[in-house]
Design a protein around this motif. Structure first.
Motif, mmCIF file in Angstrom:
data_model
loop_
_atom_site.group_PDB
_atom_site.id
_atom_site.type_symbol
_atom_site.label_atom_id
_atom_site.label_comp_id
_atom_site.label_asym_id
_atom_site.label_seq_id
_atom_site.Cartn_x
_atom_site.Cartn_y
_atom_site.Cartn_z
ATOM 1 N N ARG A 161 0.850 -1.199 0.000
ATOM 2 C CA ARG A 161 0.000 0.000 0.000
ATOM 3 C C ARG A 161 0.878 1.239 0.000
ATOM 4 O O ARG A 161 1.281 1.747 1.035
ATOM 5 C CB ARG A 161 -0.927 -0.014 1.218
ATOM 6 C CG ARG A 161 -1.870 -1.209 1.267
ATOM 7 C CD ARG A 161 -2.834 -1.235 0.099
ATOM 8 N NE ARG A 161 -3.626 -2.471 0.101
ATOM 9 C CZ ARG A 161 -4.371 -2.870 -0.910
ATOM 10 N NH1 ARG A 161 -4.446 -2.130 -2.018
ATOM 11 N NH2 ARG A 161 -5.045 -3.989 -0.834
ATOM 12 N N ALA A 164 -1.995 4.673 -1.322
ATOM 13 C CA ALA A 164 -3.374 4.215 -1.143
ATOM 14 C C ALA A 164 -4.182 5.264 -0.382
ATOM 15 O O ALA A 164 -3.632 6.213 0.182
ATOM 16 C CB ALA A 164 -3.391 2.882 -0.400
ATOM 17 N N ASN A 166 -7.557 5.811 2.533
ATOM 18 C CA ASN A 166 -8.313 5.168 3.601
ATOM 19 C C ASN A 166 -9.642 5.876 3.834
ATOM 20 O O ASN A 166 -9.744 7.086 3.626
ATOM 21 C CB ASN A 166 -7.536 5.200 4.926
ATOM 22 C CG ASN A 166 -6.292 4.338 4.910
ATOM 23 O OD1 ASN A 166 -5.889 3.829 3.885
ATOM 24 N ND2 ASN A 166 -5.674 4.181 6.064
ATOM 25 N N VAL A 177 -7.853 1.457 -0.021
ATOM 26 C CA VAL A 177 -8.135 1.300 -1.445
ATOM 27 C C VAL A 177 -6.928 1.701 -2.282
ATOM 28 O O VAL A 177 -6.380 2.798 -2.132
ATOM 29 C CB VAL A 177 -9.353 2.158 -1.857
ATOM 30 C CG1 VAL A 177 -9.625 2.022 -3.357
ATOM 31 C CG2 VAL A 177 -10.584 1.745 -1.052
ATOM 32 N N TYR A 185 -8.610 -3.661 -2.875
ATOM 33 C CA TYR A 185 -8.801 -3.026 -1.572
ATOM 34 C C TYR A 185 -8.811 -4.097 -0.496
ATOM 35 O O TYR A 185 -8.948 -5.294 -0.768
ATOM 36 C CB TYR A 185 -10.105 -2.212 -1.540
ATOM 37 C CG TYR A 185 -11.366 -3.019 -1.763
ATOM 38 C CD1 TYR A 185 -12.121 -3.485 -0.677
ATOM 39 C CD2 TYR A 185 -11.813 -3.317 -3.048
ATOM 40 C CE1 TYR A 185 -13.275 -4.215 -0.873
ATOM 41 C CE2 TYR A 185 -12.965 -4.048 -3.257
ATOM 42 C CZ TYR A 185 -13.700 -4.501 -2.165
ATOM 43 O OH TYR A 185 -14.844 -5.224 -2.364
ATOM 44 N N SER A 198 -6.813 -9.372 -0.187
ATOM 45 C CA SER A 198 -7.354 -8.189 -0.850
ATOM 46 C C SER A 198 -8.414 -8.607 -1.860
ATOM 47 O O SER A 198 -8.469 -9.759 -2.307
ATOM 48 C CB SER A 198 -6.235 -7.425 -1.534
ATOM 49 O OG SER A 198 -5.631 -8.216 -2.536
ATOM 50 N N TYR A 240 -19.072 -1.773 -1.045
ATOM 51 C CA TYR A 240 -17.922 -2.574 -0.627
ATOM 52 C C TYR A 240 -18.355 -3.845 0.108
ATOM 53 O O TYR A 240 -17.579 -4.789 0.221
ATOM 54 C CB TYR A 240 -16.999 -1.739 0.272
ATOM 55 C CG TYR A 240 -17.697 -1.118 1.452
ATOM 56 C CD1 TYR A 240 -17.871 -1.812 2.637
ATOM 57 C CD2 TYR A 240 -18.216 0.173 1.370
ATOM 58 C CE1 TYR A 240 -18.544 -1.254 3.701
ATOM 59 C CE2 TYR A 240 -18.885 0.742 2.437
ATOM 60 C CZ TYR A 240 -19.045 0.021 3.596
ATOM 61 O OH TYR A 240 -19.726 0.580 4.647
#
Length: 546
Positions: A161, A164, A166, A177, A185, A198, A240
């Motif tokens: 990551r 990335a 959050n 992500v 993610y 992931s 999600y």
């Protein structure tokens, strides 16, 4: 330019002529800058305000030696470090707002271009980074005294990551992500062993450019619990829980990318928790053209984007509404202010994010009034004395100031012989609402429950020198952001139901309001509560939603 402040001034001239004339001559209508420290030893690449009124800051461990020693004559030994195998200097600090002091923290693994979020107990969870830090999760608890420090958990992330984003979720987890070459993610903490891997998100693969860039995607938790994700030019509503794209929006007009390295910025505009159907609107400002990055590598610095787009994602047929800022800006930080306005601060007028890839620092912040008249919503603020370019940051403080630090557009710390030296200073910007000339309107909270519950009524008391009979009072909460690389993760403002005011004493008033309707509107955890009277906010009070 007719701004809210000028309208407020006209109101004051009419109803309070003497005070109105004072305001008319007040240069602080453009805000004020204050230098807090010429050196904090590190460059503040990442920032997070904690519930103990301290701000955690850090840069990266492979910059070379900083200007701040590790406490206790300790050293960090890292055979994978590309600069120093032995480093006795700090790369993280914790800053105390009240005393204007700081102390060094110890971080062992590389935090470069990482991300973070605050859990419901107030613990900062910091994810990823570079090199030996790319799979690491770090935590920092907001304890009192000088005993708190980073705790690091190697190899806890399932993927690398780096760059990335959050977002804290209604169930208390953090979704993490993307990242460089990561089209997936994952969650922290994991609910079960079955969720240890992931999860693929092909939207991230589709939106990358030829340089594998759609980094630090913009994430916003929507009032229905789904996630808004914006990457380069495209955006979606993402479920999600079921790994499903529910909706894709039209591309932002102009088709120029807005995520790193084009590095525009984004906010979820204030949520008004007052109706059965809560609306949500996203705003994205600034950025760089599609070819800005390769041109900057060759030494040509193109004009940054001056456009802002607003998208009401809860509309039946949402469409981008575009506006122009008074000046172009890339790498600007967008923060929601206690009065509901948005400040855009830091950045450059040309080029892009990356090492030595920007020119023409933009030193004047902008304040944007979301509910102002179209094409008349921006106000230009007072200029800073220092450029804040790549790796600069800004966060909202408890008292309504903006804390500003960082700027390191070089591979290493570099203080001489360059156009824009590494900046290890710390400044604050006081928006116009903090001018002493507004003190007669400024509410001061003197009593409030520290615990709020969903949908339950609560009361708070405040004093104000002169209550505006024709003014309005509102109560709102703000979730402080984790800010890095022109994106303030997890910030949100919720304007609460209620607002009825009654007088209970000389210059003392009570306002009744309701806690947020759902965890989707305001996830569990700590928030700053503000009372706004006549457009002027109080200082923030920490409350916990549970």
């Amino acid at each position: 330019m007719v701004t809210f402040l000028l309208l407020h001034l006209l109101f004051m001239i009419h109803f309070y002529p003497e005070k109105g004339r004072i305001l008319a001559s007040d240069p602080r209508l453009q805000g004020e800058w204050h230098l807090l420290h010429r050196s904090i030893g590190i460059s503040a690449m990442h920032m997070q305000l904690m519930k103990n009124n301290k701000v955690v800051m850090f840069d990266r461990t492979d910059f070379g030696p900083s200007n701040l020693s590790l406490p206790g004559r300790r050293c960090r030994y890292d055979p994978s470090d590309e600069v120093l195998k032995k480093d006795c200097t700090a790369h993280s600090i914790i800053y105390d707002i009240g005393t204007n002091t700081y102390r060094a923290l110890t971080v062992q693994t590389d935090t470069w271009c990482s991300s973070g979020a605050v859990l419901q107990d107030g613990t900062l969870v910091q994810t990823g980074g570079f090199n030996d830090g790319d799979h690491v999760i770090r935590t920092l608890a907001p304890c009192s005294g000088d005993i708190c420090d980073w705790v690091e958990y190697p190899r806890l992330l399932s993927e690398r990551r780096w760059y990335a984003s959050n977002q804290i979720l209604p169930d208390g987890r953090v979704i993490i992500v993307g990242g460089r070459a990561q089209f997936n993610y994952e969650f922290y903490p994991r609910n079960s062993s079955s969720s240890s891997e992931s999860i693929s998100l092909n939207f991230l693969r589709e939106t990358r450019d030829e340089y594998e860039n759609n980094l630090y995607p913009f994430l916003h938790l929507l009032p229905d619990g789904n996630l808004f994700i914006f990457a380069n030019t495209r955006s979606i509503i993402f479920d999600y829980k079921h790994n499903a794209i529910l909706r894709e929006f039209p591309a932002i007009p102009g088709h120029d990318p807005r995520n790193y390295p084009s590095s525009g910025s984004s906010v979820l505009l204030p949520i008004y928790d007052k109706n059965s159907r809560v609306e949500a609107e996203v705003m994205i400002c600034g950025g760089a053209s599609h070819n800005a990055y390769p041109l900057a590598i060759q030494g040509t610095f193109t004009r940054a984007k001056s456009t802002c787009g607003r998208l009401k994602v809860t509309d039946e047929k949402p469409a981008w509404k575009m506006e122009n800022m008074p000046m172009p800006r890339v790498m600007g930080d967008m923060l929601i202010l206690p009065d509901g306005d948005v400040i855009i601060i830091n950045g450059a007028g040309s080029g892009t994010a990356g090492w030595e890839y920007a020119r023409n620092p933009v030193k004047r912040p902008l304040i944007y009034k979301p509910n102002g008249k179209t094409n008349n919503r921006f106000s230009v603020m007072a200029a800073a004395s220092r450029p804040r370019l790549y790796h600069s940051t800004a966060v909202l403080l408890t008292d309504g100031r903006i804390l500003v630090g960082g700027s390191n557009p070089h591979i290493y710390y570099n203080f001489t012989g360059v156009d824009y030296p590494t900046d290890i200073s710390l400044e604050s910007f006081s928006p116009p609402y903090l001018s002493p000339q507004h003190d007669f309107l400024r509410p001061r909270v003197i009593g409030v429950d520290e615990i709020l519950s969903y949908k339950k009524e609560f009361s708070l008391t405040f004093t104000v020198p002169e209550f505006l009979k024709m003014g309005t009072v509102s109560v709102r909460i703000i979730a402080p952001s984790f800010t890095t690389h022109a994106f303030s993760m997890n910030q949100r403002m919720v304007v609460l139901k209620g607002g009825g005011v009654s007088s209970i004493g000389s210059n003392v008033y009570r306002v009744d309001a309701f806690g947020p309707s759902t965890p989707e509107i305001a996830p569990l955890g700590y928030y700053l509560l503000f009372v706004v009277h006549g457009g002027i906010p109080s200082s923030g009070m920490w409350v916990k939603i549970q």
